[in-house]
Design a protein around this motif. Structure first.
Motif, PDB file in Angstrom:
ATOM      1  N   ILE A   1      -7.044  -6.256  27.032  1.00  0.00           N
ATOM      2  CA  ILE A   1      -8.262  -6.985  27.389  1.00  0.00           C
ATOM      3  C   ILE A   1      -9.431  -6.531  26.523  1.00  0.00           C
ATOM      4  CG2 ILE A   1      -9.980  -7.306  29.213  1.00  0.00           C
ATOM      5  CD1 ILE A   1      -7.623  -7.315  31.204  1.00  0.00           C
ATOM      6  N   VAL A   2      -9.598  -5.224  26.355  1.00  0.00           N
ATOM      7  CA  VAL A   2     -10.680  -4.702  25.526  1.00  0.00           C
ATOM      8  C   VAL A   2     -10.514  -5.154  24.083  1.00  0.00           C
ATOM      9  CG1 VAL A   2     -11.643  -2.560  24.571  1.00  0.00           C
ATOM     10  CG2 VAL A   2     -11.214  -2.761  27.025  1.00  0.00           C
ATOM     11  N   THR A   3      -9.293  -5.145  23.557  1.00  0.00           N
ATOM     12  CA  THR A   3      -9.039  -5.595  22.194  1.00  0.00           C
ATOM     13  C   THR A   3      -9.416  -7.066  22.028  1.00  0.00           C
ATOM     14  OG1 THR A   3      -7.238  -3.996  22.014  1.00  0.00           O
ATOM     15  CG2 THR A   3      -7.278  -5.786  20.396  1.00  0.00           C
ATOM     16  N   ILE A   4      -9.044  -7.895  22.956  1.00  0.00           N
ATOM     17  CA  ILE A   4      -9.376  -9.325  22.884  1.00  0.00           C
ATOM     18  C   ILE A   4     -10.889  -9.522  22.921  1.00  0.00           C
ATOM     19  CG2 ILE A   4      -9.248 -11.503  24.161  1.00  0.00           C
ATOM     20  CD1 ILE A   4      -6.365 -10.719  24.908  1.00  0.00           C
ATOM     21  N   VAL A   5     -11.571  -8.812  23.799  1.00  0.00           N
ATOM     22  CA  VAL A   5     -13.029  -8.933  23.893  1.00  0.00           C
ATOM     23  C   VAL A   5     -13.683  -8.498  22.591  1.00  0.00           C
ATOM     24  CG1 VAL A   5     -15.070  -7.986  25.035  1.00  0.00           C
ATOM     25  CG2 VAL A   5     -13.129  -8.773  26.394  1.00  0.00           C
ATOM     26  N   VAL A   6     -13.243  -7.382  22.003  1.00  0.00           N
ATOM     27  CA  VAL A   6     -13.818  -6.890  20.752  1.00  0.00           C
ATOM     28  C   VAL A   6     -13.575  -7.890  19.627  1.00  0.00           C
ATOM     29  CG1 VAL A   6     -13.565  -5.083  18.973  1.00  0.00           C
ATOM     30  CG2 VAL A   6     -13.758  -4.467  21.388  1.00  0.00           C
ATOM     31  N   VAL A   7     -12.378  -8.444  19.537  1.00  0.00           N
ATOM     32  CA  VAL A   7     -12.060  -9.421  18.494  1.00  0.00           C
ATOM     33  C   VAL A   7     -12.916 -10.670  18.652  1.00  0.00           C
ATOM     34  CG1 VAL A   7     -10.245 -10.975  17.662  1.00  0.00           C
ATOM     35  CG2 VAL A   7      -9.749  -8.559  18.042  1.00  0.00           C
ATOM     36  N   VAL A   8     -13.053 -11.180  19.841  1.00  0.00           N
ATOM     37  CA  VAL A   8     -13.858 -12.383  20.067  1.00  0.00           C
ATOM     38  C   VAL A   8     -15.319 -12.122  19.719  1.00  0.00           C
ATOM     39  CG1 VAL A   8     -14.752 -13.902  21.875  1.00  0.00           C
ATOM     40  CG2 VAL A   8     -12.310 -13.414  21.763  1.00  0.00           C
ATOM     41  N   ILE A   9     -15.850 -10.990  20.123  1.00  0.00           N
ATOM     42  CA  ILE A   9     -17.241 -10.664  19.806  1.00  0.00           C
ATOM     43  C   ILE A   9     -17.423 -10.506  18.297  1.00  0.00           C
ATOM     44  CG2 ILE A   9     -18.994  -8.852  20.000  1.00  0.00           C
ATOM     45  CD1 ILE A   9     -18.109  -8.506  22.916  1.00  0.00           C
TER      46      ILE A   9
END
Length: 140
Positions: A116-124
């Protein structure tokens, strides 16, 4: 006077039985009741979500056995009680047996959080990248 008759008293659920016998392990309540000849009924109820089953226990018998447990005269196996060395050993064994499951659950939660953190960082980072960002132009 039918309400005062012990045969017409409300029978106790397993939750109330656990409160009446706090010295007995919750998993051993039914075995204790059987060993001490407590009358019990097996109840079945149909509902929208299927069949529910539970046991109820006779209150006079429960009170009799509660006194016998307090006196130390009840028919009990040592590991049925909460306060014996056998029960403590059984608790240690169960904790050891359940340790791989607890570790597996912790790892599953940790991996899910990392994803989840990886997806959020990539999207941001995609939203803030210069290639997708074009500043407004005020030149005419």
């Amino acid at each position: 006077m039918a309400a005062a008759d012990p045969e017409h008293a409300a029978w106790l659920t397993e939750r109330k039985l656990a409160r009446a016998w706090p010295a007995i392990r919750p998993t051993c309540l039914h075995a204790t009741a059987n060993a001490n000849k407590v009358r019990n009924n097996f109840r079945v109820s149909q509902s929208t979500w299927g069949e529910s089953t539970w046991r109820t226990y006779h209150p006079a018998d429960v009170a009799r056995v509660a006194g016998a447990i307090a006196d130390g005269t009840a028919a009990l196996q040592p590991h049925w009680r909460n306060d014996t060395p056998e029960a403590k050993l059984l608790d240690q064994r169960l904790r050891r047996k359940n340790l791989p499951g607890a570790i597996g659950c912790a790892l599953l939660i940790a991996v899910t959080l990392v994803i989840i953190v990886t997806i959020v960082v990539v999207v941001i980072s995609w939203n803030d990248s210069p290639s997708s960002y074009s500043p407004p132009s005020y030149w005419h």
